[in-house]
Design an enzyme around this catalytic site. Structure first.
Site, PDB file in Angstrom:
ATOM      1  N   LEU A  21     -46.037  -9.907 -47.171  1.00  0.00           N
ATOM      2  CA  LEU A  21     -46.827 -11.066 -47.571  1.00  0.00           C
ATOM      3  C   LEU A  21     -48.172 -10.678 -48.148  1.00  0.00           C
ATOM      4  O   LEU A  21     -48.747 -11.425 -48.931  1.00  0.00           O
ATOM      5  CB  LEU A  21     -47.038 -12.002 -46.368  1.00  0.00           C
ATOM      6  CG  LEU A  21     -45.779 -12.611 -45.754  1.00  0.00           C
ATOM      7  CD1 LEU A  21     -46.141 -13.406 -44.504  1.00  0.00           C
ATOM      8  CD2 LEU A  21     -45.050 -13.490 -46.757  1.00  0.00           C
TER       9      LEU A  21
ATOM     10  N   GLY B 170     -53.344  -4.241 -48.071  1.00  0.00           N
ATOM     11  CA  GLY B 170     -54.665  -3.736 -48.385  1.00  0.00           C
ATOM     12  C   GLY B 170     -54.810  -2.333 -47.850  1.00  0.00           C
ATOM     13  O   GLY B 170     -53.843  -1.739 -47.360  1.00  0.00           O
TER      14      GLY B 170
ATOM     15  N   PHE C 203     -56.306  -1.224 -45.218  1.00  0.00           N
ATOM     16  CA  PHE C 203     -56.273  -1.027 -43.771  1.00  0.00           C
ATOM     17  C   PHE C 203     -55.068  -1.658 -43.089  1.00  0.00           C
ATOM     18  O   PHE C 203     -54.943  -1.571 -41.883  1.00  0.00           O
ATOM     19  CB  PHE C 203     -57.567  -1.562 -43.143  1.00  0.00           C
ATOM     20  CG  PHE C 203     -58.754  -0.719 -43.472  1.00  0.00           C
ATOM     21  CD1 PHE C 203     -59.088   0.376 -42.691  1.00  0.00           C
ATOM     22  CD2 PHE C 203     -59.513  -0.993 -44.594  1.00  0.00           C
ATOM     23  CE1 PHE C 203     -60.169   1.165 -43.011  1.00  0.00           C
ATOM     24  CE2 PHE C 203     -60.598  -0.214 -44.914  1.00  0.00           C
ATOM     25  CZ  PHE C 203     -60.924   0.870 -44.125  1.00  0.00           C
TER      26      PHE C 203
ATOM     27  N   ASP D 295     -67.460 -15.937 -39.661  1.00  0.00           N
ATOM     28  CA  ASP D 295     -66.975 -15.819 -41.041  1.00  0.00           C
ATOM     29  C   ASP D 295     -66.272 -17.105 -41.471  1.00  0.00           C
ATOM     30  O   ASP D 295     -65.162 -17.072 -42.001  1.00  0.00           O
ATOM     31  CB  ASP D 295     -66.043 -14.618 -41.188  1.00  0.00           C
ATOM     32  CG  ASP D 295     -65.750 -14.292 -42.651  1.00  0.00           C
ATOM     33  OD1 ASP D 295     -66.611 -14.596 -43.511  1.00  0.00           O
ATOM     34  OD2 ASP D 295     -64.676 -13.749 -42.933  1.00  0.00           O
TER      35      ASP D 295
ATOM     36  N   SER E 159     -77.902  16.377 -34.488  1.00  0.00           N
ATOM     37  CA  SER E 159     -78.488  15.364 -33.609  1.00  0.00           C
ATOM     38  C   SER E 159     -77.673  14.078 -33.584  1.00  0.00           C
ATOM     39  O   SER E 159     -77.862  13.231 -32.718  1.00  0.00           O
ATOM     40  CB  SER E 159     -79.914  15.028 -34.080  1.00  0.00           C
ATOM     41  OG  SER E 159     -79.876  14.417 -35.365  1.00  0.00           O
TER      42      SER E 159
ATOM     43  N   GLU F 150     -83.730  13.161 -45.106  1.00  0.00           N
ATOM     44  CA  GLU F 150     -82.540  13.992 -44.908  1.00  0.00           C
ATOM     45  C   GLU F 150     -81.368  13.455 -45.722  1.00  0.00           C
ATOM     46  O   GLU F 150     -80.594  14.222 -46.304  1.00  0.00           O
ATOM     47  CB  GLU F 150     -82.172  14.024 -43.415  1.00  0.00           C
ATOM     48  CG  GLU F 150     -83.109  14.865 -42.567  1.00  0.00           C
ATOM     49  CD  GLU F 150     -82.793  14.750 -41.082  1.00  0.00           C
ATOM     50  OE1 GLU F 150     -83.054  15.717 -40.349  1.00  0.00           O
ATOM     51  OE2 GLU F 150     -82.276  13.687 -40.658  1.00  0.00           O
TER      52      GLU F 150
ATOM     53  N   ASP G 106     -81.302  -1.115 -36.099  1.00  0.00           N
ATOM     54  CA  ASP G 106     -82.386  -1.272 -35.123  1.00  0.00           C
ATOM     55  C   ASP G 106     -83.754  -0.980 -35.719  1.00  0.00           C
ATOM     56  O   ASP G 106     -84.757  -1.009 -35.014  1.00  0.00           O
ATOM     57  CB  ASP G 106     -82.147  -0.392 -33.893  1.00  0.00           C
ATOM     58  CG  ASP G 106     -82.004   1.086 -34.246  1.00  0.00           C
ATOM     59  OD1 ASP G 106     -82.216   1.448 -35.428  1.00  0.00           O
ATOM     60  OD2 ASP G 106     -81.683   1.881 -33.347  1.00  0.00           O
TER      61      ASP G 106
ATOM     62  N   GLU H 113     -51.509 -11.916 -69.537  1.00  0.00           N
ATOM     63  CA  GLU H 113     -51.633 -10.768 -68.638  1.00  0.00           C
ATOM     64  C   GLU H 113     -52.147 -11.200 -67.273  1.00  0.00           C
ATOM     65  O   GLU H 113     -51.707 -10.683 -66.243  1.00  0.00           O
ATOM     66  CB  GLU H 113     -52.562  -9.721 -69.259  1.00  0.00           C
ATOM     67  CG  GLU H 113     -51.931  -8.983 -70.430  1.00  0.00           C
ATOM     68  CD  GLU H 113     -52.915  -8.087 -71.152  1.00  0.00           C
ATOM     69  OE1 GLU H 113     -52.491  -7.039 -71.665  1.00  0.00           O
ATOM     70  OE2 GLU H 113     -54.120  -8.432 -71.212  1.00  0.00           O
TER      71      GLU H 113
END
Length: 541
Positions: A89, A92, A94, A207, A401, A408, A435, A480
């Protein structure tokens, strides 16, 4: 895909809660007895959902329990033991959704399959687990898609749920050919009722948009079903969330400010009401950033056509649902008691201007075109590309770290030869640094760079364009586009003209590459430009 009560793949929503609060522990609204005792103990929705899952797993099979699955954390079980898997159906990057049939009863359902190899980290696994918990928790509510079972085997997680064969909410509006405020009020009443149920059960959807409300069947009286809980979270009263998630047109201003609660759902429904009445979103611009700027300003146009012909009651409700201050915004309960929305309320039973219906057709049609294009782009992202980003992070994080700073990041990306502009890198850091401490961690980096480096890159847009340009002429013609949308299962003959008209800026009757790119980047349907934890299930349509 508009055919099953599922949004497709898995969504990512991490670190949502304010520090010091429980990420997935909603208010204690239920009770449970211990060992048959009359003494009642508090039981949260999350705990009840987990208990429901465990009970379902325990009763689903008489066979000896298999090994414990690392995602659902219960014995693994083959979905094909109970269901036969049918035609595809939707697909994608994932996951993939198939029609499935219960072997014993013959009932037709939808099976969403998520490949475990795509769950790159603990956060991804937690998100799938939470989605299942929330769907179990909401199970039995008449207007919420019913999860019939969650299965895990060695390679996949399978979610079996109701099949919604009636299409999307817009389909019902457009198919009837006439439209009144009273009809809009009835639709909104059903939607707000669903959200009121979710909020009272300690769940924020996060959502809400027309595409996530599907019709169970094609009948005129088919019930509306809320679907796609991939971004949903449990919440406690007063809890604050910080992830920017949702779809661009419908995002509340406080979500963009990274400080929000259930009030954000009401804003999203207010946007839907505006669209139902005017045929266009209240915050419309040429790019996502411009849309977000308009949302933060919060100025809504209730003067232009067709608003002079809309009742004062409808406009009053729009204003109160789109109040930029979430503390002053109506709750779901208050919306349901507004005079305009009540079943025998003030909404007039007079047809709205035809321009509204035409706008709705065009708005929905362009969404379908973008859905097809996003599906093609999703296929461009290989597992190897994602693995490469993980290695990139390791190379940038020289001191091991687990975090990297802006400097960086700039230096590391330059050494890697990755072509990001300074502006892109700064946007990446700002979006990923939830954060605000000036650094991003491994998981944030991977999810953010997947979007910045893959989803909106020129080569992938060109690949999508080539898919539609069947004869390699450099243009997408009406024929198309028809062929491509048929292949994707999104074809509607009545919408093709609207799609061409909206995207064809030079009015030559076809879409060239620059027009295609402009269309894809204009008011994109998901908040990826600002949200590093991209809405993965938007890619499984």
């Amino acid at each position: 895909m508009g055919q099953c009560c599922t949004g497709g793949g898995k969504a990512v929503a991490g670190d949502e809660a304010e520090p010091g609060t429980s990420k997935a522990a909603p208010p204690s609204r239920g009770t449970s007895s211990k060992n048959g005792s009359a003494k009642q103990q508090p039981c949260s929705p999350a705990a009840k959902a987990a208990a429901t899952e465990a009970a379902a797993a325990a009763s689903s099979s008489k066979k000896p329990a298999g090994p414990i699955g690392e995602v659902l954390e219960r014995p693994m079980e083959e979905v094909r033991t109970t269901y036969s898997i049918g035609k595809e159906l939707g697909r994608g990057q994932f996951g993939v959704t198939h029609l499935c049939t219960h072997k014993a009863t013959g009932e037709k359902l939808a099976c969403k399959t998520i490949a475990k190899r795509k769950l790159a980290n603990k956060e991804d696994v937690d998100d799938v687990r939470r989605e299942v918990q929330i769907m179990h928790h909401l199970s039995g509510q008449p207007n919420i898609v019913d999860l019939r079972g969650a299965y895990e085997d060695k390679h996949n997680v399978h979610l079996v749920m109701e099949l919604c064969a009636g299409g999307e909410l817009f389909d019902r509006i457009i198919a009837r050919g006439h439209y009144t405020e009273r009809a809009a009020a009835a639709l909104l009443r059903a939607i707000v009722g669903i959200v009121h149920t979710c909020h009272s059960m300690g769940v924020i959807h996060r959502d809400l948009k027309p595409e996530n409300f599907l019709l169970l069947s094609k009948g005129d009286d088919a019930p509306l079903k809320a679907t796609d809980f991939g971004l949903s979270v449990f919440f406690k009263e007063g809890e604050v969330f910080r992830d920017i998630v949702g779809s661009a047109y419908y995002i509340a201003p406080e979500v963009l400010k990274r400080k929000y609660g259930p009030e954000a759902d009401i804003w999203s429904i207010g946007v839907m009401l505006y669209i139902f009445l005017a045929g266009v979103p209240p915050f419309w611009a040429e790019s996502e950033n411009a849309i977000f700027t308009a949302i933060l300003r919060g100025q809504i146009d209730l003067a232009s056509e067709p608003w002079p012909k809309i009742s004062s009651g409808a406009k009053d409700l729009v204003r109160k649902m789109l109040n930029i201050n979430p503390k002053e915004r109506l709750t779901a309960f208050q919306v349901l008691n507004h005079p305009w929305i009540k079943e025998d309320g003030d909404a007039p039973d007079v047809p709205l201007d035809n321009v509204v219906l035409n706008r709705l057709k065009q708005f929905r049609a362009m969404n379908q075109f973008k859905k097809a294009a996003l599906r093609i782009i999703a296929g461009c992202l290989s597992e190897e590309e994602i693995k490469g980003l993980k290695e990139m992070f390791k190379n940038i994080d020289k001191d091991n770290s687990g975090t990297i700073t802006l400097e960086e990041l700039k230096n590391g990306l330059a050494k890697q030869g990755t072509k990001f502009s300074d502006n892109e890198i700064e946007q990446l850091m700002e979006a990923a640094d939830a954060d605000g401490n000036g650094i991003i961690d491994y998981e944030e980096f991977v999810t953010a760079t997947v979007h910045m480096n893959k989803m909106d890159r020129e080569e992938h847009l060109y690949t999508a364009f080539q898919y539609f340009d069947k004869d390699n002429s450099g243009y997408i013609t009406k024929e198309e586009l028809e062929q491509a949308l048929k292949e994707q299962g999104l074809y509607d003959a009545n919408e093709i003209k609207d799609v061409i008209t909206d995207a064809d800026s030079n009015n030559d009757g076809r879409i060239d590459y620059s027009e295609f790119v402009a269309m894809m980047r204009k008011g994109s349907g998901c908040a990826e430009a600002t949200n590093p934890k991209k809405k993965r299930r938007d890619l499984v349509l």
